[in-house]
Design a protein around this motif. Structure first.
Motif, PDB file in Angstrom:
ATOM      1  N   PHE A 204     -38.241  66.053  54.937  1.00 55.58           N
ATOM      2  CA  PHE A 204     -37.379  66.318  53.824  1.00 55.58           C
ATOM      3  C   PHE A 204     -38.372  67.056  52.805  1.00 55.58           C
ATOM      4  O   PHE A 204     -39.111  66.641  52.112  1.00 55.58           O
ATOM      5  N   VAL A 205     -37.823  67.890  52.367  1.00 58.40           N
ATOM      6  CA  VAL A 205     -38.319  69.078  51.478  1.00 58.40           C
ATOM      7  C   VAL A 205     -37.448  69.227  50.104  1.00 58.40           C
ATOM      8  O   VAL A 205     -36.233  69.567  50.205  1.00 58.40           O
ATOM      9  N   CYS A 206     -38.285  68.957  49.012  1.00 60.25           N
ATOM     10  CA  CYS A 206     -37.595  69.202  47.911  1.00 60.25           C
ATOM     11  C   CYS A 206     -38.259  70.194  46.802  1.00 60.25           C
ATOM     12  O   CYS A 206     -39.532  69.865  46.030  1.00 60.25           O
ATOM     13  N   PRO A 207     -38.043  71.412  46.899  1.00 59.07           N
ATOM     14  CA  PRO A 207     -38.771  72.326  46.289  1.00 59.07           C
ATOM     15  C   PRO A 207     -38.692  72.380  44.615  1.00 59.07           C
ATOM     16  O   PRO A 207     -37.922  73.309  44.381  1.00 59.07           O
ATOM     17  N   THR A 208     -39.222  71.463  44.098  1.00 56.36           N
ATOM     18  CA  THR A 208     -39.332  71.506  42.670  1.00 56.36           C
ATOM     19  C   THR A 208     -40.604  71.279  42.287  1.00 56.36           C
ATOM     20  O   THR A 208     -41.423  70.460  42.797  1.00 56.36           O
ATOM     21  N   ALA A 209     -41.079  71.691  41.121  1.00 54.08           N
ATOM     22  CA  ALA A 209     -42.606  71.574  40.663  1.00 54.08           C
ATOM     23  C   ALA A 209     -42.332  70.397  39.479  1.00 54.08           C
ATOM     24  O   ALA A 209     -43.287  69.738  39.070  1.00 54.08           O
ATOM     25  N   ASP A 210     -41.127  69.635  39.297  1.00 52.39           N
ATOM     26  CA  ASP A 210     -41.006  68.575  38.741  1.00 52.39           C
ATOM     27  C   ASP A 210     -41.029  67.485  39.556  1.00 52.39           C
ATOM     28  O   ASP A 210     -40.265  66.931  40.331  1.00 52.39           O
ATOM     29  N   VAL A 267     -46.147  56.376  48.047  1.00 50.47           N
ATOM     30  CA  VAL A 267     -45.315  56.287  49.449  1.00 50.47           C
ATOM     31  C   VAL A 267     -44.272  57.644  49.220  1.00 50.47           C
ATOM     32  O   VAL A 267     -43.942  58.308  50.357  1.00 50.47           O
ATOM     33  N   VAL A 268     -43.822  57.746  48.130  1.00 48.79           N
ATOM     34  CA  VAL A 268     -42.647  58.858  47.948  1.00 48.79           C
ATOM     35  C   VAL A 268     -43.549  60.241  48.274  1.00 48.79           C
ATOM     36  O   VAL A 268     -43.074  61.190  48.854  1.00 48.79           O
ATOM     37  N   ASP A 269     -44.885  60.253  47.657  1.00 48.29           N
ATOM     38  CA  ASP A 269     -45.509  61.744  47.979  1.00 48.29           C
ATOM     39  C   ASP A 269     -46.032  61.858  49.215  1.00 48.29           C
ATOM     40  O   ASP A 269     -46.292  63.058  49.875  1.00 48.29           O
ATOM     41  N   GLY A 275     -42.857  70.067  45.506  1.00 45.47           N
ATOM     42  CA  GLY A 275     -43.869  70.717  44.478  1.00 45.47           C
ATOM     43  C   GLY A 275     -43.238  72.330  44.721  1.00 45.47           C
ATOM     44  O   GLY A 275     -42.067  72.324  44.827  1.00 45.47           O
ATOM     45  N   SER A 276     -44.022  73.212  44.119  1.00 45.33           N
ATOM     46  CA  SER A 276     -43.463  74.757  44.163  1.00 45.33           C
ATOM     47  C   SER A 276     -43.147  74.846  45.732  1.00 45.33           C
ATOM     48  O   SER A 276     -43.826  74.412  46.551  1.00 45.33           O
ATOM     49  N   PRO A 277     -42.624  76.189  45.936  1.00 43.99           N
ATOM     50  CA  PRO A 277     -42.397  76.539  47.263  1.00 43.99           C
ATOM     51  C   PRO A 277     -43.742  76.735  48.148  1.00 43.99           C
ATOM     52  O   PRO A 277     -43.895  76.479  49.284  1.00 43.99           O
ATOM     53  N   ASP A 278     -44.787  77.395  47.380  1.00 46.55           N
ATOM     54  CA  ASP A 278     -45.991  77.641  47.833  1.00 46.55           C
ATOM     55  C   ASP A 278     -46.548  76.022  48.490  1.00 46.55           C
ATOM     56  O   ASP A 278     -47.089  76.178  49.483  1.00 46.55           O
ATOM     57  N   ALA A 279     -46.578  75.210  47.766  1.00 41.54           N
ATOM     58  CA  ALA A 279     -47.039  74.092  47.987  1.00 41.54           C
ATOM     59  C   ALA A 279     -46.431  73.047  49.284  1.00 41.54           C
ATOM     60  O   ALA A 279     -47.043  72.713  49.803  1.00 41.54           O
ATOM     61  N   CYS A 280     -45.073  73.697  49.018  1.00 44.70           N
ATOM     62  CA  CYS A 280     -43.968  72.811  50.089  1.00 44.70           C
ATOM     63  C   CYS A 280     -44.642  73.559  51.555  1.00 44.70           C
ATOM     64  O   CYS A 280     -44.789  72.656  52.519  1.00 44.70           O
ATOM     65  N   ARG A 281     -44.761  74.822  51.561  1.00 43.87           N
ATOM     66  CA  ARG A 281     -44.984  75.466  52.812  1.00 43.87           C
ATOM     67  C   ARG A 281     -46.277  74.953  53.281  1.00 43.87           C
ATOM     68  O   ARG A 281     -46.769  74.886  54.470  1.00 43.87           O
ATOM     69  N   THR A 293     -45.494  70.071  66.599  1.00 41.11           N
ATOM     70  CA  THR A 293     -45.135  71.092  67.183  1.00 41.11           C
ATOM     71  C   THR A 293     -43.926  72.061  66.366  1.00 41.11           C
ATOM     72  O   THR A 293     -44.319  73.088  66.265  1.00 41.11           O
ATOM     73  N   THR A 294     -42.979  71.077  66.145  1.00 34.04           N
ATOM     74  CA  THR A 294     -41.839  71.699  65.407  1.00 34.04           C
ATOM     75  C   THR A 294     -41.348  70.962  64.264  1.00 34.04           C
ATOM     76  O   THR A 294     -40.662  70.132  64.192  1.00 34.04           O
ATOM     77  N   PRO A 295     -41.821  71.493  62.940  1.00 34.15           N
ATOM     78  CA  PRO A 295     -41.360  71.078  61.752  1.00 34.15           C
ATOM     79  C   PRO A 295     -39.735  71.460  61.527  1.00 34.15           C
ATOM     80  O   PRO A 295     -39.523  72.833  61.800  1.00 34.15           O
ATOM     81  N   VAL A 296     -39.145  70.705  61.258  1.00 37.99           N
ATOM     82  CA  VAL A 296     -37.686  70.998  60.987  1.00 37.99           C
ATOM     83  C   VAL A 296     -37.411  70.618  59.512  1.00 37.99           C
ATOM     84  O   VAL A 296     -37.294  69.218  59.059  1.00 37.99           O
ATOM     85  N   LEU A 297     -37.058  71.487  58.852  1.00 36.13           N
ATOM     86  CA  LEU A 297     -37.028  71.253  57.166  1.00 36.13           C
ATOM     87  C   LEU A 297     -35.448  70.641  56.675  1.00 36.13           C
ATOM     88  O   LEU A 297     -34.551  71.432  57.345  1.00 36.13           O
ATOM     89  N   ALA A 298     -35.512  69.665  55.993  1.00 34.18           N
ATOM     90  CA  ALA A 298     -34.237  69.239  55.570  1.00 34.18           C
ATOM     91  C   ALA A 298     -34.399  69.304  54.102  1.00 34.18           C
ATOM     92  O   ALA A 298     -34.893  68.708  53.503  1.00 34.18           O
ATOM     93  N   ILE A 299     -33.631  70.292  53.550  1.00 30.85           N
ATOM     94  CA  ILE A 299     -33.775  70.899  52.413  1.00 30.85           C
ATOM     95  C   ILE A 299     -32.744  69.816  51.377  1.00 30.85           C
ATOM     96  O   ILE A 299     -31.827  69.832  51.697  1.00 30.85           O
ATOM     97  N   VAL A 300     -33.736  69.424  50.530  1.00 34.54           N
ATOM     98  CA  VAL A 300     -32.836  68.575  49.324  1.00 34.54           C
ATOM     99  C   VAL A 300     -32.848  69.417  48.065  1.00 34.54           C
ATOM    100  O   VAL A 300     -33.627  69.853  47.674  1.00 34.54           O
ATOM    101  N   PRO A 301     -31.478  69.424  47.924  1.00 34.34           N
ATOM    102  CA  PRO A 301     -31.106  70.115  46.678  1.00 34.34           C
ATOM    103  C   PRO A 301     -31.985  69.927  45.242  1.00 34.34           C
ATOM    104  O   PRO A 301     -31.982  68.543  45.214  1.00 34.34           O
ATOM    105  N   SER A 302     -32.459  70.681  44.755  1.00 36.71           N
ATOM    106  CA  SER A 302     -33.339  70.331  43.394  1.00 36.71           C
ATOM    107  C   SER A 302     -34.017  71.499  42.983  1.00 36.71           C
ATOM    108  O   SER A 302     -33.773  72.775  43.459  1.00 36.71           O
ATOM    109  N   GLY A 303     -34.274  71.619  41.494  1.00 37.51           N
ATOM    110  CA  GLY A 303     -34.951  72.651  41.098  1.00 37.51           C
ATOM    111  C   GLY A 303     -34.075  73.658  40.639  1.00 37.51           C
ATOM    112  O   GLY A 303     -34.442  74.948  40.285  1.00 37.51           O
TER     113      GLY A 303
END
Length: 319
Positions: A204-210, A267-269, A275-281, A293-303
């Motif tokens: 679960f990926v939340c691309p926000t620096a907030d 636990v959340v972290d 974080g920023s897109p760079d931090a998320c990647r 082997t295979t990361p599958v991104l589930a993008i959480v709307p944010s930012g």
């Protein structure tokens, strides 16, 4: 990095509006599109569309419950996808949860390990084109044969959260799918699965620096999942039982507000990539470095990002 997957459909975007995004995925470096099945779209329809919109992608279900379709219908749908995407479809199956199986579908959630094992064994034979007449422990099949078996039977991978299912995946399947874990948890999972089978995980990926925004979203998601018995047991095995105990106690007492408040930031972290897109990647690559082997991104709307923007900034090509 060899694989980089995306969960489809994207949250909040109608399936009919996905074509342009899915067509863009191979050019952005995505290799896979994986669907799911809870209370939104079914798992197969988005992949049927993706098979035509982006013929380069590997497609997979993560996952289809073994209870909510009869074995023969499950084989038919898998064979259909295998025909639409020859050599590019992977069938992910699993128990799902008592909520989905019992509360939403009115079916008994009995003997989940055996039901998964029996379904896997049936699918192996059916997708190979055999006529199956067999009394399994949890169901019987009396003479089913696919009208047209796939020329290339799809790999079958198992949703596996704890040692018994991980070992079954290692022995009889083509890999395992897991969910809701931190990079440091991957070696624990690998310890049961072994080093060789493919290990797939939805992240679960939340691309926000907030960080406050990401943690607020993450707390709602964690409370919704970790109070379900299968996920609660998974995180007890991973060593988060004590950290999540106050949440589980408040939830059981009906105090949803307190349940959210007592989930530790750590636990959340651990469980939400943010974080920023760079931090998320960079965080996603930590999972791979630990044995995923295979990361599958589930993008959480944010930012404030649009769906297309989020897909682009989190792609391998963006880094």
């Amino acid at each position: 990095m060899s694989r980089w997957g995306l969960t489809v459909p994207l949250t909040g975007l109608p399936l009919a509006e996905h074509r342009e995004i899915i067509e863009s995925l191979p050019g952005l470096g995505y290799t896979d599109a994986w669907s799911a099945e809870t209370n939104g779209t079914d798992a197969f329809t988005p992949l049927a569309l993706a098979s035509q919109w982006a013929p380069q992608l590997r497609l997979g279900t993560a996952i289809v419950p073994v209870y909510t379709r009869g074995p023969a219908l499950l084989a038919q749908q898998a064979a259909t996808l295998a025909d639409l995407a020859p050599g590019r479809f992977t069938l992910g199956i699993g128990t799902s949860s008592d909520t989905i199986v019992e509360r939403w579908n009115g079916l008994a959630f009995d003997e989940p390990y055996k039901r998964t094992r029996d379904t896997l064994r049936f699918l192996r034979r059916a997708l190979a084109g055999e006529k199956v007449k067999e009394e399994y422990d949890t169901f019987a099949v009396k003479g089913f044969k696919l009208e047209t078996a796939p020329a290339s039977p799809p790999p079958v991978v198992l949703a596996a959260l704890r040692p018994g299912m991980l070992r079954l995946a290692a022995r009889e399947a083509d890999g395992a799918i897991t969910n809701w874990l931190a990079p440091k948890d991957v070696p624990t999972v690998r310890g049961e699965l072994g080093d060789d089978p493919e290990l797939i995980a939805r992240l679960f990926v939340c691309p926000t620096a907030d960080a406050a925004e990401a943690r607020a979203i993450g707390r709602w998601m964690i409370a919704a999942y970790m109070t379900v018995p299968v996920y609660r047991a998974f995180h007890e095995w991973l060593g988060r039982g004590e950290a999540l105990r106050p949440m589980n106690e408040a939830w059981a007492a009906g105090d949803r507000k307190k349940a959210l408040e007592v989930i530790p930031d750590e636990v959340v972290d651990d469980l939400i990539v943010h974080g920023s897109p760079d931090a998320c990647r960079a965080r996603i690559r930590e999972y791979v470095d630990q044995g995923l082997t295979t990361p599958v991104l589930a993008i959480v709307p944010s930012g404030g990002l649009s769906h297309a923007e989020a897909v682009r900034v989190l792609s391998p090509s963006a880094g």
